[in-house]
Design a protein around this motif. Structure first.
Motif, PDB file in Angstrom:
ATOM      1  N   THR A 273     -35.644 -21.195  42.977  1.00 12.53           N
ATOM      2  CA  THR A 273     -35.229 -21.942  44.276  1.00 12.53           C
ATOM      3  C   THR A 273     -34.212 -22.930  44.034  1.00 12.53           C
ATOM      4  O   THR A 273     -33.415 -23.344  44.880  1.00 12.53           O
ATOM      5  N   ALA A 274     -33.963 -23.435  42.633  1.00 17.90           N
ATOM      6  CA  ALA A 274     -32.907 -24.342  42.639  1.00 17.90           C
ATOM      7  C   ALA A 274     -31.402 -23.881  42.907  1.00 17.90           C
ATOM      8  O   ALA A 274     -30.734 -24.782  43.692  1.00 17.90           O
ATOM      9  N   PRO A 275     -31.060 -22.691  42.240  1.00 18.80           N
ATOM     10  CA  PRO A 275     -29.528 -22.209  42.730  1.00 18.80           C
ATOM     11  C   PRO A 275     -29.438 -21.922  44.048  1.00 18.80           C
ATOM     12  O   PRO A 275     -28.449 -22.387  44.778  1.00 18.80           O
ATOM     13  N   ILE A 276     -30.468 -21.434  44.791  1.00 15.11           N
ATOM     14  CA  ILE A 276     -30.478 -21.247  46.432  1.00 15.11           C
ATOM     15  C   ILE A 276     -30.210 -22.651  47.148  1.00 15.11           C
ATOM     16  O   ILE A 276     -29.614 -22.597  47.955  1.00 15.11           O
ATOM     17  N   HIS A 277     -31.370 -23.391  46.737  1.00 12.17           N
ATOM     18  CA  HIS A 277     -31.262 -24.685  47.381  1.00 12.17           C
ATOM     19  C   HIS A 277     -29.857 -25.405  47.313  1.00 12.17           C
ATOM     20  O   HIS A 277     -29.379 -25.960  48.256  1.00 12.17           O
ATOM     21  N   GLY A 278     -29.284 -25.225  45.905  1.00 10.00           N
ATOM     22  CA  GLY A 278     -28.070 -26.045  45.828  1.00 10.00           C
ATOM     23  C   GLY A 278     -26.817 -25.472  46.435  1.00 10.00           C
ATOM     24  O   GLY A 278     -26.262 -26.219  47.124  1.00 10.00           O
ATOM     25  N   PHE A 279     -26.824 -23.999  46.646  1.00  9.14           N
ATOM     26  CA  PHE A 279     -25.712 -23.620  47.460  1.00  9.14           C
ATOM     27  C   PHE A 279     -26.143 -23.849  48.961  1.00  9.14           C
ATOM     28  O   PHE A 279     -25.010 -24.320  49.652  1.00  9.14           O
ATOM     29  N   LEU A 280     -27.116 -23.610  49.543  1.00  7.03           N
ATOM     30  CA  LEU A 280     -27.500 -24.012  50.887  1.00  7.03           C
ATOM     31  C   LEU A 280     -27.282 -25.471  51.218  1.00  7.03           C
ATOM     32  O   LEU A 280     -26.973 -25.699  52.422  1.00  7.03           O
ATOM     33  N   TYR A 281     -27.512 -26.305  50.275  1.00  9.34           N
ATOM     34  CA  TYR A 281     -27.131 -27.751  50.547  1.00  9.34           C
ATOM     35  C   TYR A 281     -25.855 -28.017  50.704  1.00  9.34           C
ATOM     36  O   TYR A 281     -25.482 -28.745  51.470  1.00  9.34           O
ATOM     37  N   MET A 282     -24.916 -27.525  49.979  1.00 11.38           N
ATOM     38  CA  MET A 282     -23.543 -27.441  50.414  1.00 11.38           C
ATOM     39  C   MET A 282     -23.137 -27.029  51.623  1.00 11.38           C
ATOM     40  O   MET A 282     -22.325 -27.597  52.349  1.00 11.38           O
ATOM     41  N   VAL A 283     -23.605 -25.915  52.154  1.00 14.19           N
ATOM     42  CA  VAL A 283     -23.613 -25.177  53.421  1.00 14.19           C
ATOM     43  C   VAL A 283     -24.028 -26.307  54.562  1.00 14.19           C
ATOM     44  O   VAL A 283     -23.525 -26.453  55.465  1.00 14.19           O
ATOM     45  N   TYR A 284     -25.087 -26.882  54.163  1.00 13.57           N
ATOM     46  CA  TYR A 284     -25.726 -27.952  54.934  1.00 13.57           C
ATOM     47  C   TYR A 284     -24.802 -28.972  55.370  1.00 13.57           C
ATOM     48  O   TYR A 284     -24.677 -29.562  56.324  1.00 13.57           O
ATOM     49  N   LEU A 285     -24.286 -29.544  54.180  1.00 11.21           N
ATOM     50  CA  LEU A 285     -23.555 -30.556  54.120  1.00 11.21           C
ATOM     51  C   LEU A 285     -22.262 -30.532  54.998  1.00 11.21           C
ATOM     52  O   LEU A 285     -21.741 -31.255  56.072  1.00 11.21           O
ATOM     53  N   ALA A 286     -21.703 -29.211  55.165  1.00 11.13           N
ATOM     54  CA  ALA A 286     -20.547 -28.870  55.794  1.00 11.13           C
ATOM     55  C   ALA A 286     -20.818 -28.749  57.522  1.00 11.13           C
ATOM     56  O   ALA A 286     -20.210 -29.118  58.158  1.00 11.13           O
ATOM     57  N   ALA A 287     -22.008 -27.911  57.809  1.00 11.92           N
ATOM     58  CA  ALA A 287     -22.685 -28.275  59.025  1.00 11.92           C
ATOM     59  C   ALA A 287     -22.963 -29.617  59.468  1.00 11.92           C
ATOM     60  O   ALA A 287     -22.477 -29.743  60.605  1.00 11.92           O
ATOM     61  N   ALA A 288     -23.326 -30.264  58.658  1.00 19.80           N
ATOM     62  CA  ALA A 288     -23.596 -31.675  58.932  1.00 19.80           C
ATOM     63  C   ALA A 288     -22.546 -32.632  59.329  1.00 19.80           C
ATOM     64  O   ALA A 288     -22.414 -33.346  60.425  1.00 19.80           O
ATOM     65  N   TYR A 289     -21.566 -32.377  58.483  1.00 22.71           N
ATOM     66  CA  TYR A 289     -20.155 -32.932  58.750  1.00 22.71           C
ATOM     67  C   TYR A 289     -19.729 -32.420  60.047  1.00 22.71           C
ATOM     68  O   TYR A 289     -18.851 -33.266  60.794  1.00 22.71           O
TER      69      TYR A 289
END
Length: 107
Positions: free
Chosen positions: A42-58
């Motif tokens: 889960t760590a690498p998947i969460h890390g990658f999707l967190y970056m995508v989440y930040l882009a969507a949040a921005y």
């Protein structure tokens, strides 16, 4: 703006769920059980999707014109376990209210 809200909402729920799984995985990894598999997956998947989440949040933050403090709240929502679900609910309500007010103003 509804598309930005939907993208943010989906990513927030996925990232929040993965963060809960990652937290459980870290307890299993460093606890008395010594089972690193869940955290390792889960760590690498969460890390990658967190970056995508930040882009969507921005993207959502930029479209709404909210203050920087609200963006900080959104960012923290993705790194504090269970906070994501509460922040997501509040942000979606505020964004939809703002979108409805903008639609009424333009009509």
């Amino acid at each position: 703006m509804e598309g930005a809200v939907t993208r943010y909402r989906i990513l927030a729920l996925v990232v929040g769920t993965l963060l809960v799984l990652l937290t459980i995985g870290m307890v299993l990894k460093y606890g008395p059980t010594d089972m690193p598999e869940l955290a390792g997956i889960t760590a690498p998947i969460h890390g990658f999707l967190y970056m995508v989440y930040l882009a969507a949040a921005y993207d959502l933050w930029r479209r709404t014109g909210w203050p920087l403090s609200k963006m900080v709240l959104i960012v923290l929502g993705g790194i504090v376990p269970l906070m994501t679900f509460f922040v997501e609910r509040r942000i979606v309500q505020d964004a939809r209210a703002l979108g409805g007010a903008n639609a009424e103003a333009s009509a």
